[in-house]
Design a protein around this motif. Structure first.
Motif, short mmCIF file in Angstrom:
data_model
loop_
_atom_site.label_atom_id
_atom_site.label_comp_id
_atom_site.label_asym_id
_atom_site.label_seq_id
_atom_site.Cartn_x
_atom_site.Cartn_y
_atom_site.Cartn_z
N LEU A 135 57.68 -8.21 -6.11
CA LEU A 135 58.67 -8.61 -5.11
C LEU A 135 58.11 -9.68 -4.17
N LEU A 136 56.89 -9.51 -3.73
CA LEU A 136 56.27 -10.49 -2.83
C LEU A 136 56.11 -11.83 -3.54
N LEU A 139 59.56 -13.45 -3.76
CA LEU A 139 60.02 -13.94 -2.46
C LEU A 139 59.34 -15.26 -2.09
N ASP A 143 61.30 -19.24 -2.29
CA ASP A 143 61.40 -20.06 -1.08
C ASP A 143 60.42 -21.24 -1.11
N SER A 147 58.10 -22.09 1.75
CA SER A 147 57.25 -20.95 2.09
C SER A 147 55.80 -21.37 2.33
#
Length: 192
Positions: A135-136, A139, A143, A147
């Motif tokens: 998940l990290l 994410l 982005d 990010s």
């Protein structure tokens, strides 16, 4: 000769200083996030550059040895990488952020697969850790490149934050232990 209370006060001050350093690191960890990525890239670039120059000087001193050319090549690569990082810190941050996202993704996938295949005693924790890593990674990747402005800085800030909290815990715990020991020693001295 210093008595137990003098030594105890000295130790308490030392642990108090450690706690103060911890508080400063926690504050730096909370405040530093916004500028951490850029300053970290600049620091990284300078470290590469300086390390390359020192390596080159060391290689020159070692000329005539069989490892001379290896030292020169490694030093030249460090110098070149340092120049690139210093000239393009944002691009370097983007590349390192992409690398971190890919590490999280692959680590998460391997932990998920490993936990399902092995089903060891830590099955739940390994499964949760794999899902969190996946998940990290997703994410950060979804982005990207935006990010890259905050991910590395966030990691450095979290490191400062947790180091600070650890120092605070050590300082407070140390002061308590010193108080208990000096109180016990004072009590025993009064009984004699």
């Amino acid at each position: 000769m210093a008595g137990p209370t003098t030594e105890g006060r000295r130790l308490k001050r030392s642990f108090g200083g450690l706690s103060l350093l911890g508080v400063l690191l926690v504050i730096a960890g909370l405040v530093y996030t916004g500028v951490a990525t850029l300053t970290s890239m600049l620091l990284f670039g300078w470290l590469l550059l300086i390390g390359g120059v020192v390596g080159l000087l060391h290689a020159i001193q070692a000329r005539g040895t069989p490892y001379f050319w290896l030292g020169v090549v490694v030093a030249a690569l460090n110098i070149a990488a340092g120049v690139v990082v210093l000239r393009h810190p944002h691009g370097t941050a983007e590349a390192l952020t992409m690398f971190a996202a890919l590490l999280f993704l692959t680590g998460g996938v391997f932990r998920l697969a490993g936990s399902v295949v092995v089903r060891g005693p830590q099955f739940g924790w390994t499964l949760l850790q794999g899902a969190f890593g996946l998940l990290l990674g997703l994410l950060v990747l979804f982005d990207w490149p935006h990010s890259s402005l905050y991910v590395l800085g966030c990691f450095f800030s979290l490191a400062l934050l947790f180091d600070g909290l650890g120092l605070i815990a050590t300082g407070v715990g140390g002061r308590r232990i010193v108080s208990l020991v000096t109180d016990q020693m004072t009590h025993e001295a009064d009984e004699k």
